[in-house]
Design a protein around this motif. Structure first.
Motif, PDB file in Angstrom:
ATOM      1  N   LEU A  85      35.527  44.142  33.331  1.00  0.00           N
ATOM      2  CA  LEU A  85      34.552  43.690  32.104  1.00  0.00           C
ATOM      3  C   LEU A  85      35.218  44.046  30.651  1.00  0.00           C
ATOM      4  O   LEU A  85      34.800  43.511  29.519  1.00  0.00           O
ATOM      5  N   GLY A  86      35.972  45.151  30.667  1.00  0.00           N
ATOM      6  CA  GLY A  86      36.358  45.609  29.136  1.00  0.00           C
ATOM      7  C   GLY A  86      36.402  46.860  28.693  1.00  0.00           C
ATOM      8  O   GLY A  86      35.864  47.846  29.525  1.00  0.00           O
ATOM      9  N   PRO A  87      36.972  47.362  27.703  1.00  0.00           N
ATOM     10  CA  PRO A  87      37.084  48.767  27.283  1.00  0.00           C
ATOM     11  C   PRO A  87      35.660  49.473  26.888  1.00  0.00           C
ATOM     12  O   PRO A  87      35.567  50.392  26.510  1.00  0.00           O
ATOM     13  N   HIS A  88      34.713  48.330  26.646  1.00  0.00           N
ATOM     14  CA  HIS A  88      33.285  48.887  26.211  1.00  0.00           C
ATOM     15  C   HIS A  88      32.761  49.766  27.201  1.00  0.00           C
ATOM     16  O   HIS A  88      31.537  50.428  27.212  1.00  0.00           O
ATOM     17  N   ILE A  89      33.142  49.570  28.564  1.00  0.00           N
ATOM     18  CA  ILE A  89      32.719  50.367  29.673  1.00  0.00           C
ATOM     19  C   ILE A  89      33.431  51.761  29.692  1.00  0.00           C
ATOM     20  O   ILE A  89      34.748  51.862  30.226  1.00  0.00           O
ATOM     21  N   THR A  90      32.742  52.422  28.873  1.00  0.00           N
ATOM     22  CA  THR A  90      33.308  53.881  28.662  1.00  0.00           C
ATOM     23  C   THR A  90      32.727  55.078  29.488  1.00  0.00           C
ATOM     24  O   THR A  90      31.733  54.783  30.418  1.00  0.00           O
ATOM     25  N   GLY A  91      33.158  56.387  29.352  1.00  0.00           N
ATOM     26  CA  GLY A  91      32.780  57.409  29.962  1.00  0.00           C
ATOM     27  C   GLY A  91      31.257  57.877  29.801  1.00  0.00           C
ATOM     28  O   GLY A  91      30.550  58.391  30.509  1.00  0.00           O
ATOM     29  N   HIS A  92      30.568  57.193  28.607  1.00  0.00           N
ATOM     30  CA  HIS A  92      29.245  57.186  28.521  1.00  0.00           C
ATOM     31  C   HIS A  92      28.221  56.699  29.667  1.00  0.00           C
ATOM     32  O   HIS A  92      27.092  57.089  29.813  1.00  0.00           O
TER      33      HIS A  92
END
Length: 281
Positions: A85-92
């Protein structure tokens, strides 16, 4: 990386050189450690990123309740989601998603059924996130032997959508989804057309609306395309422009936003494209 707070012998809060706060866990990691000390990074076993509504204290409380194997599984899901889905899926995303998955597994093992609001909207408006959420359900089954209900793809997808907005409250993404449904209702009513929620034009429209939400949240203006263009588009597509103005009023009323003429132009173009796609079908 320096220690900023000690929770117990195994858990502490630290900040990197950029000031980003992370909750670190490891056996004996915080033993006889004080704020300001350097982190013994070789002892760190887990790292959780704080942010939005996921405060360090909430992370510590939740992680204490969530089985370690559920956290491991969630970390693998988040890694796969970032690739799809992309780099906006982070550790948050890890802690709130792990909390949801762990609770869903408990319900499934106890045969407790649950329904979710906005099932139809989520399944139709977020096809990429829903497709990956279904992959995630397979990952859960393979790791645990538990078949979660197919509708668990709905809340999982919402978590991935929510990641686009910096891991704020999930309730805001739920509200946004309700608004998207209302926006499509405006298009249907104003233009007198049926809208195919699974079409590429609707997908582009929803993507634009999602980025509109991001821009409003960040206070970023859209590219300047107003001027003569807005008059031309309004003259050529009066019904689409009227629908765009109605959408502008809905967003202004719901969120007290200032939706600029440039945004109205973009909305008009998208609505016009939807009407054209219907007319061509």
């Amino acid at each position: 990386m320096r220690v900023t707070k000690v929770f117990n012998n195994n858990v502490l809060l630290a900040a990197d050189d950029a000031g980003t706060e992370v909750v670190l866990m490891g056996k004996g990691l915080a033993f006889q450690v004080r704020p300001g000390d350097a982190v013994r990074e070789d002892v760190v076993e887990r790292t959780f990123v704080a942010g939005g509504s996921t405060t360090p204290e909430r992370i510590v409380a939740l992680v204490d309740e969530i089985p370690a194997e559920d956290i491991d599984l969630t970390e693998r899901i988040v890694t796969a989601a970032r690739e799809r889905l992309g780099p906006h899926i982070t550790g948050h995303v890890v802690v709130p998603l792990a909390d949801h998955i762990s609770f869903a597994l408990q319900r499934a093992r106890q045969d407790v059924q649950i329904t979710y609001p906005l099932q139809w909207e989520v399944l139709h408006l977020y096809p990429r996130e829903v497709a990956f959420a279904r992959e995630a359900l397979t990952m859960v089954r393979d790791a645990t032997g538990v078949d979660l209900p197919a509708l668990e793809a709905v809340p999982l997808a919402l978590h991935f959508v929510n990641a686009q907005f910096g891991a704020g409250e999930l309730s805001r993404t739920v509200e946004m989804t309700e608004v998207f449904g209302a926006v499509l209702g405006i298009v249907r009513t104003r233009l007198g057309i049926e809208v195919d929620e699974e079409s590429i034009d609707v997908a582009r429209f929803i993507t634009h609306l999602r980025y509109l939400f991001v821009r409003q949240q960040q206070g970023v203006a859209p590219p300047d395309m107003q001027g003569v263009l807005l008059d031309a588009v309004r003259g050529a597509n009066p019904a689409a422009h009227a629908a765009a103005v109605a959408i502008q009023e809905l967003l202004s009323e719901r969120y007290a936003w200032t939706v600029t003429g440039d945004e109205v132009l973009y909305l008009t173009l998208h609505v016009s494209r939807l009407a054209g796609a219907v007319g061509a079908s």
